[in-house]
Design a protein around this motif. Structure first.
Motif, PDB file in Angstrom:
ATOM      1  N   VAL B  31       0.863  -1.183   0.000  1.00 42.50           N
ATOM      2  CA  VAL B  31       0.000   0.000   0.000  1.00 42.50           C
ATOM      3  C   VAL B  31       0.895   1.226   0.000  1.00 42.50           C
ATOM      4  O   VAL B  31       1.863   1.303   0.767  1.00 42.50           O
ATOM      5  CB  VAL B  31      -0.958  -0.021   1.209  1.00 42.50           C
ATOM      6  CG1 VAL B  31      -0.220   0.049   2.519  1.00 42.50           C
ATOM      7  CG2 VAL B  31      -1.977   1.096   1.114  1.00 42.50           C
ATOM      8  N   LEU B  36       3.742  -4.658   2.641  1.00 45.37           N
ATOM      9  CA  LEU B  36       3.323  -5.141   3.964  1.00 45.37           C
ATOM     10  C   LEU B  36       3.504  -6.649   4.070  1.00 45.37           C
ATOM     11  O   LEU B  36       3.933  -7.152   5.103  1.00 45.37           O
ATOM     12  CB  LEU B  36       1.859  -4.769   4.216  1.00 45.37           C
ATOM     13  CG  LEU B  36       1.529  -3.284   4.093  1.00 45.37           C
ATOM     14  CD1 LEU B  36       0.044  -3.048   4.334  1.00 45.37           C
ATOM     15  CD2 LEU B  36       2.341  -2.458   5.078  1.00 45.37           C
ATOM     16  N   GLU B  55       5.176 -11.559  15.712  1.00 41.24           N
ATOM     17  CA  GLU B  55       4.949 -10.419  16.591  1.00 41.24           C
ATOM     18  C   GLU B  55       4.010  -9.406  15.933  1.00 41.24           C
ATOM     19  O   GLU B  55       3.701  -9.511  14.738  1.00 41.24           O
ATOM     20  CB  GLU B  55       6.289  -9.768  16.925  1.00 41.24           C
ATOM     21  CG  GLU B  55       7.111 -10.599  17.882  1.00 41.24           C
ATOM     22  CD  GLU B  55       8.447  -9.957  18.152  1.00 41.24           C
ATOM     23  OE1 GLU B  55       8.583  -9.312  19.188  1.00 41.24           O
ATOM     24  OE2 GLU B  55       9.354 -10.114  17.320  1.00 41.24           O
ATOM     25  N   THR B  56       3.644  -8.436  16.708  1.00 40.79           N
ATOM     26  CA  THR B  56       2.789  -7.362  16.201  1.00 40.79           C
ATOM     27  C   THR B  56       3.305  -6.808  14.875  1.00 40.79           C
ATOM     28  O   THR B  56       4.502  -6.558  14.742  1.00 40.79           O
ATOM     29  CB  THR B  56       2.761  -6.210  17.220  1.00 40.79           C
ATOM     30  OG1 THR B  56       2.096  -6.675  18.362  1.00 40.79           O
ATOM     31  CG2 THR B  56       2.020  -5.016  16.677  1.00 40.79           C
ATOM     32  N   GLY B  57       2.419  -6.646  13.948  1.00 41.00           N
ATOM     33  CA  GLY B  57       2.786  -6.014  12.694  1.00 41.00           C
ATOM     34  C   GLY B  57       3.522  -6.916  11.729  1.00 41.00           C
ATOM     35  O   GLY B  57       3.965  -6.460  10.681  1.00 41.00           O
ATOM     36  N   SER B  58       3.620  -8.177  12.054  1.00 36.84           N
ATOM     37  CA  SER B  58       4.368  -9.050  11.153  1.00 36.84           C
ATOM     38  C   SER B  58       3.524  -9.439   9.937  1.00 36.84           C
ATOM     39  O   SER B  58       4.058  -9.942   8.962  1.00 36.84           O
ATOM     40  CB  SER B  58       4.831 -10.303  11.901  1.00 36.84           C
ATOM     41  OG  SER B  58       3.733 -10.965  12.470  1.00 36.84           O
ATOM     42  N   GLY B  59       2.224  -9.230   9.989  1.00 34.30           N
ATOM     43  CA  GLY B  59       1.403  -9.472   8.807  1.00 34.30           C
ATOM     44  C   GLY B  59       0.470 -10.658   8.936  1.00 34.30           C
ATOM     45  O   GLY B  59      -0.082 -11.128   7.951  1.00 34.30           O
ATOM     46  N   LYS B  60       0.252 -11.131  10.146  1.00 31.06           N
ATOM     47  CA  LYS B  60      -0.621 -12.291  10.347  1.00 31.06           C
ATOM     48  C   LYS B  60      -2.053 -11.980   9.933  1.00 31.06           C
ATOM     49  O   LYS B  60      -2.678 -12.724   9.170  1.00 31.06           O
ATOM     50  CB  LYS B  60      -0.600 -12.708  11.833  1.00 31.06           C
ATOM     51  CG  LYS B  60       0.788 -12.902  12.400  1.00 31.06           C
ATOM     52  CD  LYS B  60       0.755 -13.323  13.849  1.00 31.06           C
ATOM     53  CE  LYS B  60       0.156 -12.280  14.799  1.00 31.06           C
ATOM     54  NZ  LYS B  60       0.983 -11.079  14.989  1.00 31.06           N
ATOM     55  N   SER B  61      -2.548 -10.869  10.445  1.00 34.81           N
ATOM     56  CA  SER B  61      -3.937 -10.522  10.125  1.00 34.81           C
ATOM     57  C   SER B  61      -4.098 -10.264   8.639  1.00 34.81           C
ATOM     58  O   SER B  61      -5.076 -10.672   8.025  1.00 34.81           O
ATOM     59  CB  SER B  61      -4.374  -9.283  10.904  1.00 34.81           C
ATOM     60  OG  SER B  61      -4.330  -9.546  12.273  1.00 34.81           O
ATOM     61  N   LEU B  62      -3.126  -9.579   8.047  1.00 35.80           N
ATOM     62  CA  LEU B  62      -3.228  -9.283   6.617  1.00 35.80           C
ATOM     63  C   LEU B  62      -3.311 -10.577   5.818  1.00 35.80           C
ATOM     64  O   LEU B  62      -4.076 -10.674   4.863  1.00 35.80           O
ATOM     65  CB  LEU B  62      -2.022  -8.464   6.149  1.00 35.80           C
ATOM     66  CG  LEU B  62      -2.023  -6.983   6.495  1.00 35.80           C
ATOM     67  CD1 LEU B  62      -0.818  -6.300   5.842  1.00 35.80           C
ATOM     68  CD2 LEU B  62      -3.308  -6.333   6.010  1.00 35.80           C
ATOM     69  N   PRO B  72      -8.352  -3.794   2.697  1.00 32.24           N
ATOM     70  CA  PRO B  72      -8.823  -2.494   2.215  1.00 32.24           C
ATOM     71  C   PRO B  72      -8.584  -2.363   0.724  1.00 32.24           C
ATOM     72  O   PRO B  72      -7.604  -2.902   0.199  1.00 32.24           O
ATOM     73  CB  PRO B  72      -7.950  -1.499   2.993  1.00 32.24           C
ATOM     74  CG  PRO B  72      -7.485  -2.241   4.190  1.00 32.24           C
ATOM     75  CD  PRO B  72      -7.415  -3.682   3.810  1.00 32.24           C
ATOM     76  N   MET B  75      -5.229  -1.484  -1.064  1.00 33.34           N
ATOM     77  CA  MET B  75      -4.040  -2.344  -1.088  1.00 33.34           C
ATOM     78  C   MET B  75      -3.935  -3.113  -2.402  1.00 33.34           C
ATOM     79  O   MET B  75      -4.917  -3.591  -2.938  1.00 33.34           O
ATOM     80  CB  MET B  75      -4.101  -3.320   0.076  1.00 33.34           C
ATOM     81  CG  MET B  75      -3.922  -2.631   1.419  1.00 33.34           C
ATOM     82  SD  MET B  75      -3.757  -3.808   2.748  1.00 33.34           S
ATOM     83  CE  MET B  75      -3.553  -2.692   4.133  1.00 33.34           C
ATOM     84  N   GLU B 191      -6.411 -14.532  16.199  1.00 31.09           N
ATOM     85  CA  GLU B 191      -6.230 -14.314  17.634  1.00 31.09           C
ATOM     86  C   GLU B 191      -7.547 -14.483  18.381  1.00 31.09           C
ATOM     87  O   GLU B 191      -7.981 -13.569  19.078  1.00 31.09           O
ATOM     88  CB  GLU B 191      -5.668 -12.913  17.893  1.00 31.09           C
ATOM     89  CG  GLU B 191      -4.547 -12.567  16.924  1.00 31.09           C
ATOM     90  CD  GLU B 191      -3.341 -11.952  17.603  1.00 31.09           C
ATOM     91  OE1 GLU B 191      -3.254 -12.041  18.838  1.00 31.09           O
ATOM     92  OE2 GLU B 191      -2.481 -11.414  16.895  1.00 31.09           O
ATOM     93  N   PRO B 289       7.283  -2.185   8.170  1.00 29.82           N
ATOM     94  CA  PRO B 289       7.362  -2.138   6.704  1.00 29.82           C
ATOM     95  C   PRO B 289       8.197  -0.962   6.214  1.00 29.82           C
ATOM     96  O   PRO B 289       8.824  -1.042   5.168  1.00 29.82           O
ATOM     97  CB  PRO B 289       5.893  -1.994   6.282  1.00 29.82           C
ATOM     98  CG  PRO B 289       5.110  -2.548   7.410  1.00 29.82           C
ATOM     99  CD  PRO B 289       5.904  -2.285   8.646  1.00 29.82           C
TER     100      PRO B 289
HETATM  101  N1  ATP Z   1      -4.792  -0.330   6.204  1.00 30.60           N
HETATM  102  C1  ATP Z   1      -3.450  -0.356   6.345  1.00 30.60           C
HETATM  103  N2  ATP Z   1      -2.716   0.621   5.797  1.00 30.60           N
HETATM  104  C2  ATP Z   1      -1.381   0.642   5.932  1.00 30.60           C
HETATM  105  N3  ATP Z   1      -0.702  -0.276   6.604  1.00 30.60           N
HETATM  106  C3  ATP Z   1      -1.377  -1.275   7.198  1.00 30.60           C
HETATM  107  C4  ATP Z   1      -2.796  -1.351   7.108  1.00 30.60           C
HETATM  108  N4  ATP Z   1      -3.199  -2.442   7.793  1.00 30.60           N
HETATM  109  C5  ATP Z   1      -2.083  -3.015   8.292  1.00 30.60           C
HETATM  110  N5  ATP Z   1      -0.998  -2.315   7.939  1.00 30.60           N
HETATM  111  C6  ATP Z   1       0.406  -2.646   8.265  1.00 30.60           C
HETATM  112  O1  ATP Z   1       0.650  -3.930   7.818  1.00 30.60           O
HETATM  113  C7  ATP Z   1       1.504  -4.613   8.696  1.00 30.60           C
HETATM  114  C8  ATP Z   1       0.914  -5.955   9.061  1.00 30.60           C
HETATM  115  O2  ATP Z   1      -0.291  -5.756   9.758  1.00 30.60           O
HETATM  116  P1  ATP Z   1      -1.127  -6.948  10.407  1.00 30.60           P
HETATM  117  O3  ATP Z   1      -2.369  -6.323  10.942  1.00 30.60           O
HETATM  118  O4  ATP Z   1      -1.281  -8.028   9.439  1.00 30.60           O
HETATM  119  O5  ATP Z   1      -0.196  -7.409  11.596  1.00 30.60           O
HETATM  120  P2  ATP Z   1      -0.461  -8.565  12.640  1.00 30.60           P
HETATM  121  O6  ATP Z   1       0.602  -9.514  12.439  1.00 30.60           O
HETATM  122  O7  ATP Z   1      -1.847  -9.037  12.566  1.00 30.60           O
HETATM  123  O8  ATP Z   1      -0.197  -7.803  14.009  1.00 30.60           O
HETATM  124  P3  ATP Z   1      -1.008  -7.880  15.386  1.00 30.60           P
HETATM  125  O9  ATP Z   1      -0.417  -8.966  16.157  1.00 30.60           O
HETATM  126  O10 ATP Z   1      -0.726  -6.557  15.995  1.00 30.60           O
HETATM  127  O11 ATP Z   1      -2.447  -8.077  15.044  1.00 30.60           O
HETATM  128  C9  ATP Z   1       1.683  -3.711   9.894  1.00 30.60           C
HETATM  129  O12 ATP Z   1       2.956  -3.088   9.810  1.00 30.60           O
HETATM  130  C10 ATP Z   1       0.604  -2.695   9.765  1.00 30.60           C
HETATM  131  O13 ATP Z   1       1.039  -1.472  10.269  1.00 30.60           O
END
Ligand code: ATP
Ligand code: ATP
Ligand code: MG
Ligand code: MG
Ligand code: NI
Lengths: 309, 335, 484, 276, 267
Positions: B31, B36, B55-62, B72, B75, B191, B289
């Motif tokens: 994006v 990401l 860990e947080t922000g590693s991209g699991k949710s994405l 979104p 992306m 989660e 990222p």
């Molecule tokens: N809408 C968005 N626009 C820009 N960056 C995004 C967006 N959504 C997520 N990110 C970025 O993408 C990366 C991965 O996000 P993601 O939510 O997948 O992390 P995660 O592994 O699920 O973390 P958590 O454990 O905090 O849930 C993060 O660096 C986040 O900041």
């Protein structure tokens, strides 16, 4: 629930007492003598003094205030100085027309405003959104009388579709209701949009999409209801404002509403009518606030049990 | 110590025929110039549970959102996501929507905000069915059955409640009921127990296992808690900075990590049942990222980093028999 | 609807219904209340009530209920003879007892026009005769009585007691009344002058001029009045609308506050200021149809009018005169006015500014305007004044005496003239006295008297027969609607 | 897709143009509000006046040039808009913040006062105020401010109520940061987003409301030009000399739309910042 | 260091009771009990952990101790003297808190330097003499942060960095008791380890007593000297850490320990 309504009504009475006192003081602080206005520039001083005595305006201010409160509690608002009828009757004469106009324009504004707001809020920052935003801003930027007179010229004079002024048929209501609805549509649309946009980011919508719902289904089925509270708030506030504040529209369309009555009464220093009208409007607003709160409870079950987080 | 019923769980998954459900390959999400997700690949077979940790922000949710198609619109997504032989990234929005809820469903992390606060639980749970034309009497029956199944007492009465009238654990159960009601082949659980108390978490995990076992659904279980993953997942993928670092059978990966990052994670996990000292922490913070290093993304925090890690990005490769790791020195690490 | 058999619709088949619309609201129907004398009240009162005397279109006083009247030799007692056959709408006959009771009620309720009758007593020697006795001789009494309407003697002596369906003896009776909006009238079949042709007459208030004119153009309204000059030509252009402006009893009055030291006993200053304003151009530009340059403090339709030497525009002379008189050019003079005169006032301010006179034009709300007017809180006052009863006594005689304290001007000689003019029963003599008084007022420039006001009417050309009344109070007794 | 820098730029340029017109316009375009060249009245746009000049936008019913009126009116209207918004903002934020932050009986009392004022016809209040003070720019500003602050107070109170529970406020509080400082440093800065967005909208409404006051005859003294005055003066000529009301109306609309777009952009910007 | 000689506990909480109004319940004004008469004692340099299920009243105790919550009943005795309702500045300063959410416990509109400096502005008594900038750098250094961060806003920091800034700010006031309410719960394991290590080190260096609130029993076992177990507003069990983990007495403590997960099959 009942307890809450009773408590709110009690507070409402307090608010009405406040409004009654404030209007009593303020209208008397204002320069201008009811008797002199009533009699016109030709009057003799003696005549003015006699009329003042007749109207009870020669008594000490605290006596007047006391009598006023006592009478008001007995629902006696006194006689209009000018109309020579009970002030409350003068107000009630105008109330139906005002309510009719307010409700029609509100219905119109809510339907159109909600539709526009949903269209814009569903897909924020797209062209639809921008067009709706531009349109609603435009709507808000024209003076009411301009819109009113333009509508008369177009629809009554050129197209001959509607009567230009007055009351009587439902057709008479169209132009004033539309004129009043113009800025109202804009507000409803804007608030709906921003509230919806906020809710569009909520996690429960992802849940809805994950169930396979389309954008429209998710918005109408989930996001909208959650977005309505601020919309209800502005609608409530706006209805309150319309009750006594639609002066310009009433004037342009010769619509016999409370707004013109109030403005004329203030202009004529017709104290009793101003007082009665203010109290009635205050009462309606108190009820309106209560109704708004009850609608909140219908919309958001968390408010019902008092848990909002 | 393990959960009391964990042995039966292993049994059921093992005996499940391993038909390939989902293949994700080279999934890249970016994006506004930021990458990401960077070439994520994973597979899920029918009935199995894949743990996704990081860990947080590693991209699991994405990753999980990309699979169900809820990223979104801003992306850019490239790569491939194949569901039962169908390329999802090439499918029409309507086609993808049809899969949601019935074939692939999702359980979200926060049970409070993921439930519509103004809609009764019963309606929310039954919505998938109702939208697909199931008669409302039937929907009602199945909702009650499902809620009973996930352990909500007195479901006939509870369907009329609003989410805030449920406790956290009950809300998460309702979420699970909602995701499972249409019998999906794959459940994406992002989660699902993070927001819960330990005691509640234990019960929810157990219930989730049971329901899944009955329906035979596969699951992608996303978590940042290695302890939870170690109990629920058959296989695990470890993510760091938008890429998979290591992947393999859970027990193997945790017992002998092939990536320094996995190794550090495992070492940081404190224990309840024995006394452990506070581990030596990894230095620095996870890469974001925006400031991802060249070469190996983990090299800035890695004690084993050397010149090659700066120049050449390690690819995910087979290490040992059934494991993949993205590290130049994986063999050394896992020894 | 169409009728079978064809053929052109006969004129008699045209619905005889008419809607007339003015700006000012009819607030109640009691002519003796405090609203008595207001434009809205007079408009409707003359349709539903009768009075002893009434003005005709030219302002001449003619009989209404009275057939004849004459003063005694002293001029302090007037005897009126009532007409035969006048009845109220409730069927009862109208006799002198009703007149006497009404007059007493009128005085008791202290209606504004009652101020014109200080110390007047009334008696009814017989059913058809009424006598009025005044303290001093009052030659204008018949004129003044045009402001007094006769109600049945049974009417309660409480303002507003007439209610929404009053009993009257005028050409129409009230069918419905909504205060401030509509009065719907239907013919009074027993009217002594013969029932009107119209079957329905609606007097409707439309405050906004644009709306009123649109309603006229669309045919919702048939007669409007008080149309601004700029709109008159435009209305005529449509072809189906007729317009006319009628000389009224009103004129523009711009008083100087002669209590203020800079105006007190300085006729030369007041006159110079008058000279400095180009009223001819202002009238030509702003009120080409509804105004004519004035040559008297009272309008030509008023008894007692006498033309004076016009004041010609001469800014240089004005400037010089002011300088000689030691006029303070640094001071700002406050001019108070009400909103409808804003363009006229702006033009005056503009002209005065050209010779260096600074004016602070203050638009005031009605209530504040009146209070300040009576309290003399102004340097210059801009007003339009009518003349009740079309007799100078209610204008010059009321406003310019020392005792009146209306504008600070006090001239014992003028007082004497006015007193004499007010009481002398000889009309010719009175006229001459008023001419003298008018000259003093004019020459001393008690105020600037720039313009006589005309009332403009616009009506649908199918309508005919209504009276274009000088006061902007059309009468519809003989109105008719023709087919198209 | 969202509006980028351009989305901000266009309205900003337009608003800048208005500000320039308001500040130096009167020096460049001569206009005398007192002078009434009656011979030139109601000239359509582009007509040549008796002095030989061209009335670019036409003339009004007193022959005054509308272009000059609009340029000179810009200053008044902008002053009114800005002053009223600033006054309302100040009063509203103060009252709303105190009510929201202190809570308890102070909040209850202030909330009831707001209720009372709301039940009170604002228009009547304005008329009454107009009766007490002489017509002036100040009066218009006061009359418009009297009820305008209420909406700011409401919004501020709402935002402060949520903000005062934030951890950073707690952190500062337990450190012993005194109340007023707590409010100013840790709470109020975060009300800026919604308030700025609201202020832009209110600015537009206020400029319009001034026209409304003129309509009721309680507006500015005649020696001061404003768009509201001009629009109101052209009211009787809407059917014939359309240009009198049209130009100031158009000027107003363009400004209001620009301010509105800017407000939207600010809302979007602050809204995003807030939701992070 | 004369205070250290005194043998008594640093903080004594006696019979603390806190209730909250239940909203929406008419005029009756029912109140929910959040903490029902809890006793907590913290000795000098002791780390006391409070564990228990969500909503059991852990945070409420913490907030009462730092003075953010007014108790309905009970006594708070700090360093031998009762804490007044309006605390003396010295008492305020001596008890500091680190919150759960690292990002939102720092004002997002203030730079790191301002955040730390604000502590000293509020309590000039402990403000360093001389060069403020150097002092701020030193304070950051003490929690393992680089002085480069002074000009950053909290939004530009990672979660772990934010939590360190919070700790640095608390330590800037030279507190004697640090209350950590879920101070590491929101952090990832790798970062969590960093912060835990930091807290453990600081405790030793600065003679800090700590109240450590967490629902993560494993972390508690690593850091606490003593553990209190709470359930529904009451303290159901208390004991030295190892004793309690090895031989839980109360059924609830047992249930808690049973439910806690460890890494499976890896040892
Ligand atoms: N809408 C968005 N626009 C820009 N960056 C995004 C967006 N959504 C997520 N990110 C970025 O993408 C990366 C991965 O996000 P993601 O939510 O997948 O992390 P995660 O592994 O699920 O973390 P958590 O454990 O905090 O849930 C993060 O660096 C986040 O900041
Ligand atoms: N400000 C408040 N108003 C009303 N009730 C409150 C408030 N703060 C806490 N409570 C209630 O008090 C009880 C104890 O809450 P507390 O926050 O102390 O629990 P906790 O043990 O810290 O829980 P968690 O682990 O979820 O943080 C809960 O039932 C909570 O709902
Ligand atoms: Mg996530
Ligand atoms: Mg807590
Ligand atoms: Ni209730």
């Amino acid at each position: 629930m009942i307890g809450m309504i009773i408590r709110r009504l009690a507070i409402g009475l307090l608010v009405m007492w406040g409004a009654a006192t404030l209007i009593f003081v303020i209208i008397r602080v204002a320069p201008g003598d009811p008797a002199a206005v009533l009699l016109g520039p030709d009057a003799e001083p003696g005549q003015i003094a006699r009329l003042r005595a007749e109207l009870g305006l020669d008594q000490p201010i605290f006596v007047q205030y006391g009598n006023y409160l006592l009478d008001t509690v007995r629902l006696d608002f006194g006689d209009s100085y000018r109309l020579r009828m009970p002030a409350i009757e003068a107000v009630f004469d105008r109330l139906p027309a005002t309510i009719e106009l307010t409700l029609t324009s509100t219905a119109l504004a809510v339907v159109v405003g909600l539709t526009l707001g949903i269209l814009a809020g569903m897909r924020p920052n797209t062209w639809t959104d921008r067009i709706v935003s531009g349109l609603t801003t435009m709507l808000q930027s024209f003076p009411t009388f301009w819109i009113g007179i333009m509508l008369i010229l177009i629809f009554a004079l050129w197209l001959r579709l509607t009567p230009s002024a007055g009351t009587g048929t439902p057709l008479h209501m169209v132009l004033p209701a539309v004129t009043l609805a113009f800025p109202f549509v804009a507000i409803v649309a804007r608030v709906t949009r921003s509230s919806l946009v906020e809710n569009m980011g909520e996690a429960y919508l992802d849940t809805a999409y994950a169930k396979g719902l389309t954008l429209r289904q998710a918005v109408l089925g989930h996001a909208l209801k959650n977005s309505l509270i601020p919309v209800i708030t502005v609608i409530g506030l706006h209805i309150g404002a319309l009750l006594g504040g639609a002066v310009v529209v009433e004037n342009v369309f010769a619509w016999p509403g409370l707004g013109t009555l109030m403005v004329e009464a203030v202009g004529n220093r017709d104290y009793t009518v101003v007082q009665a009208a203010t109290l009635i409007v205050a009462g309606v607003i108190v009820l309106l606030n209560l109704a708004t709160d009850l609608v909140y409870r219908v919309l958001d079950p968390r408010i019902r049990t008092g848990r909002t987080s | 110590m393990t959960l009391p019923t964990s042995d039966t769980r292993v049994e059921t998954t093992v005996t499940e025929p391993g038909q390939r459900l989902l293949t994700v390959d080279g999934l890249t999400v970016s994006v506004g110039g930021l990458t990401l997700l960077d070439g994520v690949g994973l597979t899920i077979d029918a009935g199995e549970t894949l743990g996704l940790i990081g860990e947080t922000g590693s991209g699991k949710s994405l990753t999980s959102r990309a699979i169900i198609g809820l990223l979104p619109t801003a992306m850019d997504v490239t790569g491939s996501i194949v569901w039962r032989g169908q390329e999802l990234l090439a499918a029409s929005p309507a086609q993808r929507r049809r899969l949601r809820g019935t074939e692939i469903s999702m359980i979200f992390q926060d049970p409070m905000s993921s439930l519509n606060p103004t809609m009764r639980i019963g309606r929310q749970v039954g919505e998938v069915l109702r939208r697909r034309g199931v008669p409302s009497v039937e929907v009602q029956r199945r909702v009650i059955e499902m809620l009973e199944h996930v352990g909500i007492p007195d479901p006939e009465r509870r369907i009329g409640n609003y989410p805030h009238e449920f406790s956290g654990g009950m809300r998460q159960r309702a979420m699970i009921a909602m995701a499972m009601i249409a019998g999906p082949s794959l459940v994406l659980a992002d989660e699902p127990t993070t927001a819960l108390d330990v005691t509640v978490q234990a019960r929810v995990l157990e219930m989730l296992r049971q329901v899944r076992a009955e329906q035979g659904s596969a699951m992608l279980f996303v978590s940042h808690d290695l302890r939870v993953i170690s109990h629920v997942a058959d296989r695990v993928s470890v993510m760091y900075a938008g890429s998979i670092m290591e992947q393999g059978p859970t027990v193997e990966v945790l017992r002998r990590p092939a990536h320094p990052y996995t190794k550090a994670l495992v070492a940081s996990v404190p224990a309840v049942r024995t006394r452990t000292a506070i581990a030596d922490p990894l230095p620095g913070a996870p890469a974001t990222p925006a400031d991802r290093p060249t070469g190996c993304p983990f090299r800035t925090r890695c004690a084993l980093a050397h010149d090659r890690c700066v120049e050449e990005r390690p690819v995910l490769r087979i290490v040992g028999t059934d494991r993949l790791a993205a590290c130049h020195v994986a063999e050394e690490v896992s020894r | 609807t169409t009728t079978g058999g064809g053929g052109p619709t006969a004129g008699g088949d045209v619905p005889q219904e008419l809607v007339a619309s003015g700006q000012y609201p009819v607030e109640n129907l009691d002519p003796h209340s405090a609203s008595g004398g207001s434009a809205g009240m007079d408009l409707v009162a003359k349709e539903i009530y009768s009075r002893l005397t009434a003005p005709d279109e030219t302002g001449k006083i003619v009989g209404d209920l009275a057939t004849e009247w004459k003063p005694n030799d002293n001029g302090d007692e007037w005897t009126f003879t009532l007409r035969e056959g006048a009845t109220f709408t409730d069927g009862s006959a109208l006799d002198s007892a009703d007149v006497v009771a009404s007059f007493k009620r009128f005085l008791e309720l202290d209606s504004p026009p009652a101020a014109n009758f200080p110390g007047v007593t009334v008696a009814a020697p017989d059913p058809k005769t009424v006598t009025f006795t005044t303290e001093k001789a009052d030659a204008a009494l018949p004129s003044k009585l045009t402001t007094f309407y006769v109600l049945p003697s049974e009417t309660e002596a409480k303002a507003g007691a007439v209610g929404e369906k009053p009993v009257g003896s005028g050409p129409y009776q009230v069918e419905s009344f909504a205060a401030g909006q509509d009065v719907v009238l239907v013919p009074n079949p027993q009217y002594f002058g013969g029932a009107p042709t119209l079957t329905k007459l609606t007097l409707r208030t439309i405050p906004e001029i644009s709306t009123r004119l649109t309603a006229l153009q669309t045919g919702e309204v048939d007669v409007v009045w008080g149309v601004p000059d700029d709109q008159l030509a435009e209305l005529r252009a449509a072809g189906t609308i007729k317009t006319e402006a009628v000389q009224s009893a009103g004129s523009i009055l711009i008083w100087f506050n002669s209590e203020r030291p800079f105006f007190k006993d300085k006729p030369e200053v007041r006159r110079a200021l008058w000279q400095a304003v180009d009223f001819a151009t202002i009238i030509k530009q702003i009120n080409p149809e509804t105004g004519t340059p004035a040559d008297s403090a009272i309008a030509p339709t008023v008894f007692g009018y006498a033309p004076q030497t016009p004041v010609t525009y001469d800014p240089d002379a004005a400037k010089q005169a002011l300088t000689e008189a030691g006029f303070d050019f640094d001071k700002t003079y406050e001019l108070q006015y009400q909103s409808q005169f804003k363009p006229f006032v702006s033009a005056i301010v503009s002209d005065l500014a050209k010779i260096g006179v600074k004016i602070d034009a203050r638009e005031k709300e009605q209530a504040v305007f009146i209070e300040d007017l009576l309290a003399m809180r102004w340097d210059i006052n801009f007003q339009q004044v009518g003349t009740a009863g079309y007799d100078a006594s209610t204008n010059l005689g009321r406003l310019y005496t020392c005792a009146a304290k209306r504008n600070g001007y006090c001239n014992p000689e003028l007082d004497k003239l006015l007193a004499e003019a007010g009481s002398n029963p000889d009309q010719a003599k009175r006229e001459e006295l008023y001419a003298q008084a008018g000259k003093i007022i004019w020459d001393d420039a008690v105020g600037m008297f720039p313009m006589f006001v005309k009332t403009s009417y616009a009506w649908n050309d199918k309508v005919s027969g209504f009276t274009l009344d000088p006061q902007g109070l059309p009468a519809f007794r003989a109105a008719k609607v023709a087919g198209s | 897709m969202r509006l980028g820098a351009g989305g901000m730029l266009v309205p900003l340029v337009i608003i800048g143009f208005y500000l320039i017109a308001a500040v130096i316009g009167p020096a460049l375009v001569p206009y005398d509000p007192i002078n009434t060249p009656l011979a030139d009245r109601l000239k359509p746009p582009g007509a040549v006046t008796s002095t030989g000049a061209t009335a670019l936008l036409g003339t009004d019913a007193l022959g005054r040039d509308l272009f000059g009126q609009i340029i000179h009116g810009a200053r008044t209207s902008v002053i009114i808009g800005v002053c009223v918004v600033l006054i309302s903002l100040g009063v509203g934020v103060l009252i709303g913040a105190v009510a929201g932050f202190r809570g308890g009986w102070i909040d209850a009392v202030l909330a009831r006062c707001i209720d009372i004022l709301q039940a009170f016809p604002g228009l009547v209040l304005a008329i009454v105020i107009a009766g007490i003070f002489a017509r002036s720019l100040l009066l218009v500003i006061i009359a418009l401010s009297v009820t305008n602050w209420i909406s700011f107070a409401r919004v501020t109170r709402g935002v402060v109520l949520t903000l005062r529970e934030r951890y950073w406020v707690d952190a500062a509080r337990l450190m012993g940061v005194p109340g007023p400082l707590l409010l100013i440093r840790h709470v109020l800065p975060f009300t800026a987003g919604p308030l700025v967005a609201m202020a832009t909208l209110e600015f537009a409404l206020v400029v319009l409301a001034e026209a409304g006051l003129s309509f009721l005859g309680i507006g500015l003294p005649s020696s001061i030009v404003s768009w509201g005055q001009t629009v109101a003066a052209g009211r009787a000529y809407l059917a014939s000399a359309w240009w009198i009301s049209a130009w100031p109306g158009l000027a107003l609309s363009v400004l209001v739309v620009s301010v509105g777009i800017l407000g939207d952009q600010l809302t979007a910007r602050f809204g995003r910042a807030r939701s992070r | 260091m004369t205070e250290l000689i005194s043998a008594g506990p640093l903080l004594e909480v006696r019979r603390l009771r806190v209730t909250f109004p239940v909203p929406g319940k008419g005029i009756g004004r029912e109140r929910a009990v959040a903490v029902a008469g809890a006793d907590v004692t913290v000795g000098p340099e002791e780390t006391v952990a409070i564990v228990g299920e969500s909503g059991s009243g852990k945070s409420t105790i913490a907030r009462s101790v730092v003075g953010l919550q007014r108790p309905d009943a009970g006594e708070l005795i700090f360093d031998g003297r009762p804490l007044l309702r309006r605390r003396r500045a010295a008492d305020r300063r001596a008890i500091q808190m680190v919150f759960q959410d690292p990002a939102s416990s720092l004002n997002p509109r203030m730079r790191v330097a301002e955040l730390i400096n604000e502590a000293w502005q509020t309590h000039p008594a402990v403000a360093p003499e001389g060069d403020r900038r150097a002092a701020i750098a030193a304070a950051l250094g003490a929690v393992g942060l680089s002085a480069d961060l002074v000009a950053r806003y909290p939004g530009q920091l990672s979660g772990g960095q934010c939590q360190r800034v919070s700790i640095a700010r608390a330590l800037a006031l030279q507190p004697r008791l640090l209350v950590c309410d879920e101070a590491v719960s929101a952090l990832d394991v790798s970062v969590q380890t960093q912060v835990l290590r930091l807290l453990a080190d600081l405790r030793a260096q600065r003679e800090l007593a700590m109240i450590f609130i967490s629902h993560d029993l494993a972390v508690v076992r690593q850091i606490a000297d003593r553990v209190l177990v709470m359930k529904s507003g009451e303290i159901v069990e208390t004991g030295m850490t190892e004793d309690l983990f090895n031989a839980p007495q109360h059924p609830y403590t047992q249930a808690l320990l049973d439910a806690a997960l460890d890494l499976k099959d890896v040892s």
